[in-house]
Design a protein around this motif. Structure first.
Motif, short mmCIF file in Angstrom:
data_model
loop_
_atom_site.label_atom_id
_atom_site.label_comp_id
_atom_site.label_asym_id
_atom_site.label_seq_id
_atom_site.Cartn_x
_atom_site.Cartn_y
_atom_site.Cartn_z
N ILE A 144 -14.44 15.37 13.37
CA ILE A 144 -14.59 14.33 12.64
C ILE A 144 -13.20 14.67 11.53
O ILE A 144 -13.34 15.38 10.30
N ASN A 145 -11.89 13.54 11.34
CA ASN A 145 -11.37 13.23 10.10
C ASN A 145 -11.71 12.36 9.67
O ASN A 145 -11.40 11.33 10.66
N ASN A 146 -10.84 12.03 8.57
CA ASN A 146 -10.53 11.03 7.84
C ASN A 146 -9.01 10.42 7.75
O ASN A 146 -8.18 11.44 8.29
N VAL A 147 -8.93 8.87 8.23
CA VAL A 147 -7.12 8.70 8.40
C VAL A 147 -6.29 9.15 7.87
O VAL A 147 -5.81 9.89 8.63
N GLU A 148 -6.46 9.16 6.51
CA GLU A 148 -5.09 9.61 5.56
C GLU A 148 -5.33 11.44 6.09
O GLU A 148 -4.76 12.07 6.10
N THR A 149 -6.82 12.66 6.38
CA THR A 149 -5.79 13.58 6.90
C THR A 149 -5.47 13.58 8.50
O THR A 149 -4.36 14.64 8.23
N TRP A 150 -5.56 12.70 8.74
CA TRP A 150 -5.07 12.76 10.68
C TRP A 150 -3.92 12.34 10.32
O TRP A 150 -2.27 12.95 11.14
N ALA A 151 -3.70 11.14 9.24
CA ALA A 151 -1.95 10.63 9.26
C ALA A 151 -1.30 12.23 8.69
O ALA A 151 -0.43 12.17 8.18
N THR A 152 -1.82 12.95 8.04
CA THR A 152 -1.52 14.30 6.89
C THR A 152 -0.83 15.39 8.10
O THR A 152 0.01 16.30 8.18
N VAL A 153 -1.47 15.46 9.12
CA VAL A 153 -1.20 16.61 9.97
C VAL A 153 0.06 16.41 10.99
O VAL A 153 0.72 17.32 10.70
N PRO A 154 0.41 15.61 11.15
CA PRO A 154 1.67 15.54 11.59
C PRO A 154 2.84 15.92 10.82
O PRO A 154 4.41 17.00 11.47
N ASN A 155 3.32 16.13 9.39
CA ASN A 155 3.82 16.23 8.62
C ASN A 155 3.57 17.41 8.15
O ASN A 155 5.05 18.41 8.47
N ILE A 156 2.93 18.60 8.72
CA ILE A 156 2.73 19.88 8.58
C ILE A 156 2.87 20.17 9.52
O ILE A 156 3.96 21.67 9.30
N ILE A 157 2.70 19.66 10.29
CA ILE A 157 2.95 20.71 12.68
C ILE A 157 4.65 20.65 11.69
O ILE A 157 5.00 21.65 12.25
N ARG A 158 5.91 19.45 11.22
CA ARG A 158 7.03 18.83 11.54
C ARG A 158 7.32 19.75 10.28
O ARG A 158 8.58 20.74 11.27
N ARG A 159 7.30 20.48 9.15
CA ARG A 159 7.94 20.94 8.48
C ARG A 159 7.71 21.77 8.04
O ARG A 159 7.55 22.93 7.73
N GLY A 160 6.07 22.54 9.03
CA GLY A 160 5.41 23.83 8.64
C GLY A 160 4.86 24.20 7.37
O GLY A 160 4.79 23.54 6.67
N ALA A 161 3.65 24.68 7.18
CA ALA A 161 2.52 25.27 6.29
C ALA A 161 2.91 25.30 5.20
O ALA A 161 2.15 25.25 4.39
N ASP A 162 3.69 26.22 5.47
CA ASP A 162 4.95 26.71 3.95
C ASP A 162 5.54 25.82 2.89
O ASP A 162 5.25 25.92 2.04
N TRP A 163 5.83 24.82 3.83
CA TRP A 163 5.82 23.57 3.02
C TRP A 163 5.21 22.82 2.22
O TRP A 163 5.07 22.59 1.39
N PHE A 164 3.85 22.91 2.99
CA PHE A 164 2.85 22.50 2.88
C PHE A 164 2.51 22.62 1.32
O PHE A 164 1.49 22.02 0.54
N GLN A 165 2.23 23.98 1.87
CA GLN A 165 1.12 24.90 0.83
C GLN A 165 2.67 25.21 -0.68
O GLN A 165 1.24 25.50 -1.65
N GLY A 166 3.51 24.65 -0.35
CA GLY A 166 4.08 24.90 -1.89
C GLY A 166 4.00 23.36 -3.05
O GLY A 166 4.12 23.17 -3.92
N LEU A 167 2.88 22.67 -2.52
CA LEU A 167 2.66 21.02 -3.18
C LEU A 167 1.17 21.28 -3.94
O LEU A 167 0.30 22.10 -2.40
N GLY A 168 1.08 20.83 -5.11
CA GLY A 168 -0.29 20.56 -5.05
C GLY A 168 -1.00 21.90 -5.76
O GLY A 168 0.66 22.52 -6.68
N THR A 169 -1.65 22.66 -6.19
CA THR A 169 -2.52 23.22 -6.68
C THR A 169 -2.89 25.05 -6.10
O THR A 169 -3.04 24.79 -4.75
N GLU A 170 -3.85 26.06 -6.77
CA GLU A 170 -4.13 26.76 -5.84
C GLU A 170 -4.86 26.34 -5.18
O GLU A 170 -4.77 26.31 -3.61
#
Lengths: 157, 605
Positions: free
Chosen positions: B320-346
């Motif tokens: 079970i995941n929330n709407v926003e979580t599911w909608a984040t997934v394609p972005n991570i797969i498309r642009r890569g985890a490294d890119w996502f890692q670079g956003l936000g805090t530790e």
């Protein structure tokens, strides 16, 4: 009576008569009859082969369902946090005074049912009153009278 | 595809629709046709633009001109000036508060400037009811990548490494959930999208579903491949008719395009989705309660473990995941985890969507990088408090969250900092309060909500929320005792400690944070019988200020109880013995001559 029965049955058929679709069935029954009539609930219980108490349990647990007939118009007052801080409770009080019923009840003439909702998600225009699906934003105490009149008039003429 | 010289993007999120967006759209279409421009100009209804305060909104592309607060009467002028004569209409543009010059372009408006759109990247630019438009903006590219180039394990590793955490509130690492479900050998396995957004004042899930339903679908199909699920359910509140409609359309289109159903994209992978409507119960947002609700039962949470990943829907492994979580997934797969890692805090990666509402100049939906300060959100994007009033608190995390005071405005917004401050991320509702908001009244409001929504399974939650509500209610009525505060703290703690699900475990938060940061307001109610904000009815009285009253009789006419005396041009007087404190007179007065008196203890005569 027979037609009510066939209407209920066709709703059950639409949802394949599956127990897992109970909530969807009840939502449709409510839309069809404007509330959940006891006969329809008995019918659903039989068709889904479930004890009536379980049907009643679901019907009373969820906020969307009403076991009492509802008025011709449904007047919904949003009491979400954003509407609350912008004066939603005062709007509700005015409606309760104008309609002379507490929230959750229907006027004696069967014209209005007054209900509250925890949030409609249109916080920018709060406080919000929705009558029969029509949104009235930036509600004030003084706007309530004219809003109600709009829906009362066609009935009087 | 047909080429147009201009696109008129009409915001059709619930906020704008309730202000008449569809009327504007119809008027635009009519006007465009009237002037024979239909082959040059296209009118498009998009998902929520975010700037709800200014609805109805129309964005003219490719110019990027932002028109706001539109009325049907403005439409002919707008079409003639901008689209025929090429002169953007200044008077329909946004003018920042305290400034005189309008800001023509959307990208220059403060509200939009500081946002970082990832989940909401398609908002206001595509027609959510057309799959082609989603595909045109890289839609379903991530799915193709996940199905053809990656193993299920590689997808899970990517999500794990990205650091994505659940956006529904608790912030559990999404990758861990998926890995646990993938490990289970039993089948079938299920996926659920939790769109039972019950927090009052939060509407980000609805907005995602309305603006970009395919992003949610794409995320779910990727998730299904990763964990080996064959069937999914999208649970949406019945109060969200537009979201339901758009999701139905999206699912049908995805099926037609071979993106759902049998043999997806010719890879031999089968997965299908079904929509389940909620029926209005706050507690059904809790995952085990949600499962019960999808099964057609009363939404009552159950003890965990076993977690849904082991035993979920009909006893089968379920993610079970929330709407926003599911909608984040394609972005991570498309642009890569490294890119996502670079956003936000530790510890909190990526972006988060917040619904910025309440006493704030720019009500709306904002997506910001994790770690941004509250001050940047409230003042930078939100434009501060309207009517020159003072900021008092921001309430975060819905009924389970807490109220944070001005001294915490520089707090970074991430899961850990918010929890340490006594609030929580929750689903992301941010309700701003000014000095006219009574914090005891707010605590009462949330307790009333919680005692109503408690499913009643645990005694601590069922009784605890009710008793706390009664005590706080008595305090707002001037019947509080000094010993009440210690009792409230004790009750809140016990409700927290002894309840089974998230609702009960956080039910004490509204009381504990208001007591922690606004204890003086409770004390004013209890000791001085005074409501400093002038909200609690029993502790205020409405009086006419003699020096401001013009004797216009507006208040007298507005009073439903006939308790205002005074003839024309004479100073009016409110009969306190008859006054029901409805506030109608204050609202009617154009001269600010009526005030809630609260400075001294009100003597009940």
């Amino acid at each position: 009576m027979d037609t009510d029965k066939t209407r209920t049955q066709s709703i059950i058929d639409k949802h394949q008569g599956l127990q897992k679709n109970l909530i969807a069935i009840l939502l449709d029954v409510q839309e069809c009859f404007n509330y959940l009539p006891p006969d329809a609930l008995r019918h659903v219980a039989k068709a889904l082969d479930m004890p009536l108490i379980d049907i009643l349990g679901v019907a009373t647990f969820y906020r969307a369902f009403s076991l009492k007939p509802r008025g011709k118009h449904t007047c919904l007052v949003c009491l979400g946090t954003a509407c609350h801080v912008r004066g939603g409770p005062k709007i509700l009080e005015e409606l309760e005074r104008k309609l002379a019923i507490p929230a959750g009840e229907t006027t004696k003439d069967g014209q209005f049912t007054l209900e509250t909702v925890a949030c409609l998600g249109c916080c920018a225009i709060g406080p919000v009153v929705v009558v029969d699906g029509e949104y009235h934003g930036h509600a004030t105490i003084r706007k309530i009278g004219p809003i109600l009149e709009k829906y009362q008039k066609p009935a009087a003429s | 595809m047909k080429q147009y010289r201009a696109h008129l993007l009409v915001c059709a999120g619930t906020g704008c629709v309730s202000c008449g967006a569809f009327k504007i759209k119809a008027a635009l279409e009519q006007e465009v046709k009237k002037r024979n421009l239909q082959d040059e100009i296209q009118v498009v209804a998009t998902g929520c633009n975010g700037f709800c305060e200014r609805g109805p909104i129309v964005l003219v592309q490719p110019d990027g001109i932002f028109y706001q607060l539109l009325q049907v009467e403005d439409v002919p002028h707008l079409v003639e000036e901008h689209l025929l004569k090429g002169r953007p209409v200044k008077k329909l543009m946004y003018v920042p508060p305290a400034e005189k010059q309008p800001v023509p372009k959307m990208k220059d408006i403060e509200f939009f400037k500081h946002q970082r759109l990832i989940v909401l990247r398609n908002r206001g630019r595509i027609d959510p009811e057309k799959i082609e438009e989603y595909i045109a903006f890289d839609g379903y590219e991530a799915l193709a990548k996940a199905l053809s180039e990656m193993t299920p394990q590689a997808v899970i590793d990517e999500i794990l490494f990205s650091g994505l955490r659940g956006r529904g509130g608790a912030g559990f690492p999404t990758g861990k959930k998926w890995a646990a479900a993938a490990k289970e050998k039993r089948s079938p396995k299920y996926l659920i999208c939790n769109g039972d957004e019950g927090d009052p004042g939060a509407f980000m899930d609805r907005s995602v579903l309305e603006a970009d339903p395919h992003a949610v679908l794409e995320g779910m199909i990727i998730g299904a491949k990763a964990v080996g699920a064959s069937k999914g359910f999208v649970y949406i509140r019945h109060e969200y008719p537009l979201a339901l409609k758009r999701m139905e359309i999206a699912i049908a289109q995805a099926r037609e395009s071979g993106l759902l159903g049998q043999d997806i994209l010719g890879t031999g992978f089968d997965f299908d989705l079904e929509i389940v409507q909620g029926a209005g119960a706050f507690v059904s947002g809790e995952e085990s309660a949600l499962i019960a609700s999808v099964e057609g039962r009363i939404a009552m949470p159950r003890q965990r473990p076993p977690y849904p990943a082991q035993r979920g829907l009909w006893g089968q492994p379920t993610v079970i995941n929330n709407v926003e979580t599911w909608a984040t997934v394609p972005n991570i797969i498309r642009r890569g985890a490294d890119w996502f890692q670079g956003l936000g805090t530790e510890t909190s990666k990526g972006t988060k969507i917040f619904a910025l509402v309440g006493k704030i100049a720019n009500t709306g939906l904002v997506e910001v990088p994790m770690g941004i300060s509250l001050r940047e959100i409230v003042y930078g994007i939100g434009g501060g408090i309207p009517d020159k009033r003072d900021f008092k608190a921001v309430q975060i995390g819905g009924p389970s969250g807490g109220c944070l005071p001005a001294k915490l405005l520089d707090l970074p917004v991430d899961y850990e900092s918010l929890t340490a401050a006594g609030a929580m991320m929750g689903s992301g509702g941010m309700i701003v309060m000014d000095d006219k908001t009574c914090m005891v009244d707010i605590a009462k409001y949330f307790l009333n909500f919680l005692q109503d929504e408690s499913c009643g399974k645990c005694v601590s939650c069922r009784e605890g929320t009710q008793r706390m509500y009664e005590i706080v209610k008595a305090i707002t009525e001037g019947k509080g005792k000094e010993s009440d505060l210690a009792l409230l703290e004790e009750l809140a703690q016990i409700t927290k400690d002894a309840s089974m699900c998230g609702l009960g475990q956080t039910a004490g938060n509204p009381v504990l944070t208001t007591l922690r940061y606004f204890r003086h307001e409770y004390e004013a109610h209890i000791l001085d019988k005074r409501c400093p904000a002038g909200v609690c009815k029993s502790l205020i009285r409405y009086v006419v200020l003699a020096e401001k009253c013009t004797g216009c009789q507006s208040c007298k006419k507005a009073c439903p109880n006939d308790c205002i005396k005074g003839t024309l041009k004479d100073i009016h007087l409110i009969d306190q013995s008859k006054c029901i404190k409805c506030g109608a007179c204050k609202e009617a007065c154009k001269f600010e001559a009526i005030e809630e008196q609260r400075d001294e203890a009100i003597q009940i005569i």
